[in-house]
Motif scaffolding. Structure first.
Motif, PDB file in Angstrom:
ATOM      1  N   MET A   1       0.753  -1.098  -0.105  1.00 55.60           N
ATOM      2  CA  MET A   1       0.113  -0.042  -0.034  1.00 55.60           C
ATOM      3  C   MET A   1       0.846   1.231  -0.045  1.00 55.60           C
ATOM      4  SD  MET A   1      -3.116  -0.745   2.541  1.00 55.60           S
ATOM      5  CE  MET A   1      -2.254  -1.437   3.926  1.00 55.60           C
ATOM      6  N   PRO A   2       0.556   2.047  -0.725  1.00 52.98           N
ATOM      7  CA  PRO A   2       1.124   3.410  -0.851  1.00 52.98           C
ATOM      8  C   PRO A   2       1.035   4.457   0.309  1.00 52.98           C
ATOM      9  CG  PRO A   2       0.046   3.075  -3.068  1.00 52.98           C
ATOM     10  CD  PRO A   2      -0.483   2.180  -1.895  1.00 52.98           C
ATOM     11  N   ALA A   3       2.000   5.219   0.649  1.00 52.18           N
ATOM     12  CA  ALA A   3       2.125   6.008   1.571  1.00 52.18           C
ATOM     13  C   ALA A   3       1.378   7.162   0.967  1.00 52.18           C
ATOM     14  CB  ALA A   3       3.496   6.460   2.118  1.00 52.18           C
ATOM     15  N   LEU A   4       0.249   7.601   1.422  1.00 48.56           N
ATOM     16  CA  LEU A   4      -0.615   8.677   1.017  1.00 48.56           C
ATOM     17  C   LEU A   4      -0.542  10.126   1.682  1.00 48.56           C
ATOM     18  CD1 LEU A   4      -4.002   8.371  -0.575  1.00 48.56           C
ATOM     19  CD2 LEU A   4      -3.853   9.945   1.173  1.00 48.56           C
ATOM     20  N   ARG A   5      -0.506  11.146   0.759  1.00 43.97           N
ATOM     21  CA  ARG A   5      -0.287  12.477   1.310  1.00 43.97           C
ATOM     22  C   ARG A   5      -1.621  13.130   0.669  1.00 43.97           C
ATOM     23  NH1 ARG A   5       1.021  13.167   6.270  1.00 43.97           N
ATOM     24  NH2 ARG A   5       3.151  14.017   6.659  1.00 43.97           N
ATOM     25  N   CYS A   6      -2.367  14.028   1.213  1.00 46.73           N
ATOM     26  CA  CYS A   6      -3.512  14.622   0.644  1.00 46.73           C
ATOM     27  C   CYS A   6      -3.676  15.978   1.117  1.00 46.73           C
ATOM     28  CB  CYS A   6      -4.706  13.953   1.038  1.00 46.73           C
ATOM     29  SG  CYS A   6      -6.140  14.367   0.213  1.00 46.73           S
ATOM     30  N   SER A   7      -3.578  17.002   0.117  1.00 49.29           N
ATOM     31  CA  SER A   7      -3.824  18.196   0.392  1.00 49.29           C
ATOM     32  C   SER A   7      -5.216  18.760   0.043  1.00 49.29           C
ATOM     33  CB  SER A   7      -2.980  19.163  -0.687  1.00 49.29           C
ATOM     34  OG  SER A   7      -3.289  19.224  -2.048  1.00 49.29           O
ATOM     35  N   ALA A   8      -6.290  17.837  -0.204  1.00 52.98           N
ATOM     36  CA  ALA A   8      -7.804  18.220  -0.437  1.00 52.98           C
ATOM     37  C   ALA A   8      -8.391  18.165   0.923  1.00 52.98           C
ATOM     38  CB  ALA A   8      -8.269  17.046  -1.143  1.00 52.98           C
ATOM     39  N   THR A   9      -7.859  19.176   1.709  1.00 56.49           N
ATOM     40  CA  THR A   9      -8.303  19.502   3.253  1.00 56.49           C
ATOM     41  C   THR A   9      -9.824  19.950   3.184  1.00 56.49           C
ATOM     42  OG1 THR A   9      -7.809  21.810   2.738  1.00 56.49           O
ATOM     43  CG2 THR A   9      -6.333  20.400   3.694  1.00 56.49           C
ATOM     44  N   CYS A  11     -12.099  17.764   2.044  1.00 54.29           N
ATOM     45  CA  CYS A  11     -12.574  16.414   1.979  1.00 54.29           C
ATOM     46  C   CYS A  11     -12.947  16.025   3.278  1.00 54.29           C
ATOM     47  CB  CYS A  11     -11.556  15.389   1.245  1.00 54.29           C
ATOM     48  SG  CYS A  11     -12.142  13.685   1.122  1.00 54.29           S
ATOM     49  N   VAL A  12     -14.126  15.274   3.605  1.00 59.09           N
ATOM     50  CA  VAL A  12     -14.198  14.672   4.778  1.00 59.09           C
ATOM     51  C   VAL A  12     -13.319  13.696   5.487  1.00 59.09           C
ATOM     52  CG1 VAL A  12     -16.919  15.029   4.632  1.00 59.09           C
ATOM     53  CG2 VAL A  12     -15.829  12.795   3.914  1.00 59.09           C
ATOM     54  N   TYR A  13     -12.583  12.925   4.392  1.00 60.90           N
ATOM     55  CA  TYR A  13     -11.966  11.831   4.881  1.00 60.90           C
ATOM     56  C   TYR A  13     -10.270  12.750   5.186  1.00 60.90           C
ATOM     57  CZ  TYR A  13     -15.291   9.066   2.787  1.00 60.90           C
ATOM     58  OH  TYR A  13     -16.535   8.381   2.531  1.00 60.90           O
ATOM     59  N   ASN A  14     -10.006  13.778   4.994  1.00 61.96           N
ATOM     60  CA  ASN A  14      -8.702  14.270   5.209  1.00 61.96           C
ATOM     61  C   ASN A  14      -8.514  14.622   6.571  1.00 61.96           C
ATOM     62  OD1 ASN A  14      -6.595  16.448   5.529  1.00 61.96           O
ATOM     63  ND2 ASN A  14      -6.618  16.223   3.183  1.00 61.96           N
ATOM     64  N   LYS A  15      -7.476  14.070   7.327  1.00 60.36           N
ATOM     65  CA  LYS A  15      -7.065  14.139   8.777  1.00 60.36           C
ATOM     66  C   LYS A  15      -5.721  14.900   8.716  1.00 60.36           C
ATOM     67  CE  LYS A  15     -11.032  12.488  10.152  1.00 60.36           C
ATOM     68  NZ  LYS A  15     -11.880  13.507  10.099  1.00 60.36           N
ATOM     69  N   GLU A  16      -5.610  16.060   8.876  1.00 57.11           N
ATOM     70  CA  GLU A  16      -4.002  16.583   8.629  1.00 57.11           C
ATOM     71  C   GLU A  16      -3.242  16.056   7.636  1.00 57.11           C
ATOM     72  OE1 GLU A  16      -2.358  16.001  12.582  1.00 57.11           O
ATOM     73  OE2 GLU A  16      -4.197  16.678  13.709  1.00 57.11           O
ATOM     74  N   GLN A  17      -3.745  16.208   6.643  1.00 61.24           N
ATOM     75  CA  GLN A  17      -2.958  15.595   5.170  1.00 61.24           C
ATOM     76  C   GLN A  17      -2.981  14.306   5.106  1.00 61.24           C
ATOM     77  OE1 GLN A  17      -1.449  18.237   2.981  1.00 61.24           O
ATOM     78  NE2 GLN A  17      -2.462  19.696   4.143  1.00 61.24           N
ATOM     79  N   LEU A  18      -3.461  13.284   5.735  1.00 58.10           N
ATOM     80  CA  LEU A  18      -3.464  11.893   5.654  1.00 58.10           C
ATOM     81  C   LEU A  18      -4.978  11.655   5.325  1.00 58.10           C
ATOM     82  CD1 LEU A  18      -1.492  10.603   8.639  1.00 58.10           C
ATOM     83  CD2 LEU A  18      -0.729  10.951   6.502  1.00 58.10           C
ATOM     84  N   CYS A  19      -5.413  10.422   5.040  1.00 61.79           N
ATOM     85  CA  CYS A  19      -6.567   9.801   4.655  1.00 61.79           C
ATOM     86  C   CYS A  19      -7.397   9.058   5.865  1.00 61.79           C
ATOM     87  CB  CYS A  19      -6.746   9.148   3.436  1.00 61.79           C
ATOM     88  SG  CYS A  19      -8.329   8.835   2.733  1.00 61.79           S
ATOM     89  N   SER A  20      -8.644   8.933   5.964  1.00 59.76           N
ATOM     90  CA  SER A  20      -9.363   8.157   7.190  1.00 59.76           C
ATOM     91  C   SER A  20      -9.967   7.088   6.355  1.00 59.76           C
ATOM     92  CB  SER A  20     -10.177   9.131   7.965  1.00 59.76           C
ATOM     93  OG  SER A  20     -11.208   9.535   7.308  1.00 59.76           O
ATOM     94  N   ARG A  21      -9.970   7.034   4.914  1.00 57.93           N
ATOM     95  CA  ARG A  21     -10.607   5.943   4.514  1.00 57.93           C
ATOM     96  C   ARG A  21      -9.693   4.602   4.467  1.00 57.93           C
ATOM     97  NH1 ARG A  21     -14.959   6.074   0.413  1.00 57.93           N
ATOM     98  NH2 ARG A  21     -13.893   4.353  -0.411  1.00 57.93           N
TER      99      ARG A  21
END
Length: 104
Positions: A1-9, A11-21
């Motif tokens: 599984m890739p390490a994921l960083r997300c700047s779509a702040t 989004c309901v799943y965004n938790k401090e640049q990480l994903c809660s899904r």
């Protein structure tokens, strides 16, 4: 599984640049550039309380990928070591992108 960083702040799943899904889906079946991809799992955070806002951000997330022309795509799964989802001002999934996309 890739390490994921997300700047779509937004989004309901965004938790401090990480994903809660547990996993996300990247779309872009005919993508040849980063801008032709998107995070299909994006859901805009609203002012209302939302059940999806619970949970913590995950460092590694399963990434399904419909961007068949991406060099990291293996049987519709992402095999990149890390992935960056962009979309700091996104209000819709089409305003996000997979910054890790590389055309074959």
């Amino acid at each position: 599984m890739p390490a994921l960083r997300c700047s779509a702040t937004k989004c309901v799943y965004n938790k401090e640049q990480l994903c809660s899904r547990d996993g996300i889906q990247v779309d872009g079946e005919h993508a040849r550039t980063v801008d032709e991809t998107c995070c299909a799992s994006f859901q805009e955070r609203t002012g209302q309380s939302n059940a999806m806002e619970t949970g913590c951000g995950n460092t590694n997330v399963q990434v399904g990928c419909m961007a068949c022309e991406c060099s990291f795509n293996n049987k519709k799964n992402c095999e990149a070591g890390s992935i960056n989802i962009a979309g700091s001002n996104a209000c819709h999934c089409r305003e996000t992108s997979c910054g890790t996309f590389q055309c074959k």
